[in-house]
Motif scaffolding. Structure first.
Motif, PDB file in Angstrom:
ATOM      1  N   LYS A  34      -9.540   4.102  -6.219  1.00 55.44           N
ATOM      2  CA  LYS A  34      -8.470   4.296  -7.316  1.00 55.44           C
ATOM      3  C   LYS A  34      -7.278   4.331  -6.520  1.00 55.44           C
ATOM      4  CE  LYS A  34     -11.349   7.149 -10.331  1.00 55.44           C
ATOM      5  NZ  LYS A  34     -11.975   8.433 -10.423  1.00 55.44           N
ATOM      6  N   ARG A  35      -6.195   4.228  -7.208  1.00 56.20           N
ATOM      7  CA  ARG A  35      -4.683   4.129  -6.382  1.00 56.20           C
ATOM      8  C   ARG A  35      -4.161   5.577  -6.318  1.00 56.20           C
ATOM      9  NH1 ARG A  35      -2.635  -0.155  -4.154  1.00 56.20           N
ATOM     10  NH2 ARG A  35      -3.403  -1.382  -5.834  1.00 56.20           N
TER      11      ARG A  35
ATOM     12  N   GLN B  55      -0.917   7.333  -5.619  1.00 56.36           N
ATOM     13  CA  GLN B  55       0.594   7.278  -5.643  1.00 56.36           C
ATOM     14  C   GLN B  55       1.318   7.934  -4.518  1.00 56.36           C
ATOM     15  OE1 GLN B  55       2.176   5.512  -7.881  1.00 56.36           O
ATOM     16  NE2 GLN B  55       0.543   4.889  -9.022  1.00 56.36           N
ATOM     17  N   CYS B  56       2.495   7.102  -4.169  1.00 55.48           N
ATOM     18  CA  CYS B  56       2.844   7.985  -3.059  1.00 55.48           C
ATOM     19  C   CYS B  56       3.996   8.882  -3.648  1.00 55.48           C
ATOM     20  CB  CYS B  56       4.313   6.598  -2.515  1.00 55.48           C
ATOM     21  SG  CYS B  56       3.454   5.517  -1.613  1.00 55.48           S
TER      22      CYS B  56
ATOM     23  N   PRO C 294       2.993   0.277  -3.850  1.00 62.21           N
ATOM     24  CA  PRO C 294       2.219   0.824  -4.972  1.00 62.21           C
ATOM     25  C   PRO C 294       1.465   2.016  -4.673  1.00 62.21           C
ATOM     26  CG  PRO C 294       1.138  -1.206  -4.319  1.00 62.21           C
ATOM     27  CD  PRO C 294       2.382  -0.914  -3.557  1.00 62.21           C
ATOM     28  N   GLY C 295       1.157   2.368  -3.186  1.00 61.13           N
ATOM     29  CA  GLY C 295       0.203   3.269  -3.101  1.00 61.13           C
ATOM     30  C   GLY C 295      -1.178   2.972  -2.672  1.00 61.13           C
TER      31      GLY C 295
ATOM     32  N   LEU D 189      -5.496   2.870  -1.649  1.00 65.77           N
ATOM     33  CA  LEU D 189      -6.575   3.136  -2.477  1.00 65.77           C
ATOM     34  C   LEU D 189      -7.543   4.150  -1.569  1.00 65.77           C
ATOM     35  CD1 LEU D 189      -7.029  -0.758  -3.042  1.00 65.77           C
ATOM     36  CD2 LEU D 189      -6.120   0.854  -4.594  1.00 65.77           C
ATOM     37  N   ASP D 190      -8.299   4.975  -2.692  1.00 62.10           N
ATOM     38  CA  ASP D 190      -9.016   5.822  -2.184  1.00 62.10           C
ATOM     39  C   ASP D 190     -10.613   5.155  -1.890  1.00 62.10           C
ATOM     40  OD1 ASP D 190     -10.264   5.884  -4.697  1.00 62.10           O
ATOM     41  OD2 ASP D 190      -9.818   7.914  -5.082  1.00 62.10           O
TER      42      ASP D 190
ATOM     43  N   LEU E 227       0.667  -1.213   0.110  1.00 61.75           N
ATOM     44  CA  LEU E 227       0.023   0.044   0.211  1.00 61.75           C
ATOM     45  C   LEU E 227       1.009   1.207  -0.153  1.00 61.75           C
ATOM     46  CD1 LEU E 227      -2.923  -1.078   2.286  1.00 61.75           C
ATOM     47  CD2 LEU E 227      -2.907  -1.084  -0.285  1.00 61.75           C
ATOM     48  N   ASP E 228       0.806   2.271   0.991  1.00 62.33           N
ATOM     49  CA  ASP E 228       1.160   3.603   1.000  1.00 62.33           C
ATOM     50  C   ASP E 228       2.730   3.313   1.886  1.00 62.33           C
ATOM     51  OD1 ASP E 228      -0.176   3.177   3.230  1.00 62.33           O
ATOM     52  OD2 ASP E 228      -0.532   5.471   3.323  1.00 62.33           O
TER      53      ASP E 228
END
Length: 104
Positions: free
Chosen positions: A61-62, A64-65, A53-54, A56-57, A15-16
Motif C-alpha cells: 500500500k502506498r 503518502q508523503c 508518489p510515496g 510502499l509499505d 517513491l518518498d
C-alpha cells in the motif's frame, strides 16, 4: 553531481523523495545594512518543489508523503542529494529526513 537537465521541471522524484530548494538568506539587515556574502549564514529552510508518489509499505500500500509542493520545510544541515541545474542548487531528501513543516 553533474546533471544534464535543462530545467528542474523535468525532474520527477520517485517513491518518498522530496525535491527542495534552500531559501536564500537576506543579504540586508532590518536596518538596511548590506552584509557581505561571507557573513550571510546558510538557512535550513527550504521550499518544496516536487514530491514523489510515496513509499510502499510491506503490504504494497502506498504511504503518502507528509508535504506537498509549495510547502516550506526545515531540512537537516547535512545530507540529501545535491542537484545543480545551471547556477541554481537543489536537493533531494527522503520524506522521513525532513525535520519539520513550517506553517505560516
Amino acid at each position: 553531481m553533474t546533471t544534464a537537465l535543462k530545467s528542474i521541471k523535468s525532474l520527477a522524484p520517485l517513491l518518498d523523495r522530496v525535491l527542495v530548494q534552500r531559501v536564500k538568506a537576506e543579504a540586508k539587515t532590518a536596518g538596511g545594512i548590506f552584509l557581505p556574502e561571507s557573513a550571510v549564514k546558510e538557512l535550513n529552510e527550504a521550499k518544496v518543489l516536487a514530491v514523489g508518489p510515496g513509499a510502499l509499505d510491506k503490504d504494497g500500500k502506498r504511504i503518502q508523503c507528509s508535504v506537498a509542493p509549495g510547502d516550506k520545510v526545515l531540512i537537516p544541515q547535512y545530507g540529501g542529494s545535491p542537484i545543480k541545474v545551471g547556477e541554481e542548487e537543489y536537493s533531494l531528501f527522503r520524506d522521513h529526513e525532513l525535520l519539520a513543516k513550517i506553517n505560516e
